[in-house]
Write a protein that holds these residues in place. Structure first.
Motif, PDB file in Angstrom:
ATOM      1  N   CYS A  41       0.806  -1.226   0.000  1.00  0.00           N
ATOM      2  CA  CYS A  41       0.000   0.000   0.000  1.00  0.00           C
ATOM      3  C   CYS A  41       0.836   1.271   0.000  1.00  0.00           C
ATOM      4  O   CYS A  41       0.302   2.364  -0.148  1.00  0.00           O
ATOM      5  N   ASP A  43       2.467   2.546   2.538  1.00  0.00           N
ATOM      6  CA  ASP A  43       2.559   3.201   3.845  1.00  0.00           C
ATOM      7  C   ASP A  43       3.979   3.072   4.396  1.00  0.00           C
ATOM      8  O   ASP A  43       4.688   2.120   4.081  1.00  0.00           O
ATOM      9  N   GLY A  67       0.453   6.289   7.520  1.00  0.00           N
ATOM     10  CA  GLY A  67      -0.266   5.131   7.024  1.00  0.00           C
ATOM     11  C   GLY A  67      -1.642   5.011   7.630  1.00  0.00           C
ATOM     12  O   GLY A  67      -2.155   5.938   8.250  1.00  0.00           O
ATOM     13  N   CYS A  68      -2.192   3.844   7.452  1.00  0.00           N
ATOM     14  CA  CYS A  68      -3.571   3.588   7.868  1.00  0.00           C
ATOM     15  C   CYS A  68      -3.660   3.483   9.396  1.00  0.00           C
ATOM     16  O   CYS A  68      -2.651   3.398  10.097  1.00  0.00           O
TER      17      CYS A  68
HETATM   18 FE1  FES Z   1      -3.707   4.026   2.379  1.00  0.00          FE
HETATM   19 FE2  FES Z   1      -2.679   2.374   4.179  1.00  0.00          FE
HETATM   20  S1  FES Z   1      -3.299   1.955   2.197  1.00  0.00           S
HETATM   21  S2  FES Z   1      -3.205   4.408   4.389  1.00  0.00           S
END
Ligand code: FES
Ligand code: FES
Length: 141
Positions: A41, A43, A67-68
């Protein structure tokens, strides 16, 4: 309200009150810095440890995560976990422990992997800066 429920309350707690956010001087001799990214992703997580060279113990730890929510919670929980541990103990932490504590669903397992990679990377950076510490650990070899 179903979207609010998709994050476990422990994740929300760490997300809302992250522990040990910040930075340390990465050029300091007793600080190890780990910077890792999640290919899945993009992050990014930075973990820094301050080590007492006399007993190889982590006396302080800071993180910054872009990140998430699960990645932020994983790093926040990790910092709580490793404070006071020896480098050897901290190097044995597995992402599955973190995922279990935070009740992460399978699609979020890689977020906890970032935390495992991050602490390992910080430890190896510390050893790179302090080769003697590693030699002692390996029994003087
Ligand atoms: Fe977008 Fe983790 S994939 S914040
Ligand atoms: Fe990629 Fe969480 S979604 S670290």
């Amino acid at each position: 309200q179903s979207s609010r429920r998709s994050y476990h309350e422990k994740v929300l707690d760490h997300y809302n009150n992250p522990r040990n956010v910040g930075s340390m001087g990465k050029n300091e001799q007793d600080v190890g810095t780990g910077l890792v990214g999640a290919p899945a992703c993009g992050d990014v997580m930075k973990i820094q440890i301050k080590v007492d060279p006399h007993n190889d113990t982590i006396t302080d730890v800071k993180f910054k995560t872009f990140g998430c929510g699960s990645a932020i919670a994983s790093s926040s929980y990790l910092t709580e976990l490793v404070k006071g541990m020896t480098l050897e103990q901290a190097g044995r932490i597995r992402n599955t422990e973190i995922a279990k504590e935070l009740c992460l669903p399978p699609v979020k397992l890689h977020c906890s992997m970032l935390a495992e990679d991050g602490i390992k990377s910080a430890i190896s950076n510390y050893y790179k800066k302090n080769p003697k510490a590693k030699a002692t650990d390996l029994g003087g070899t």
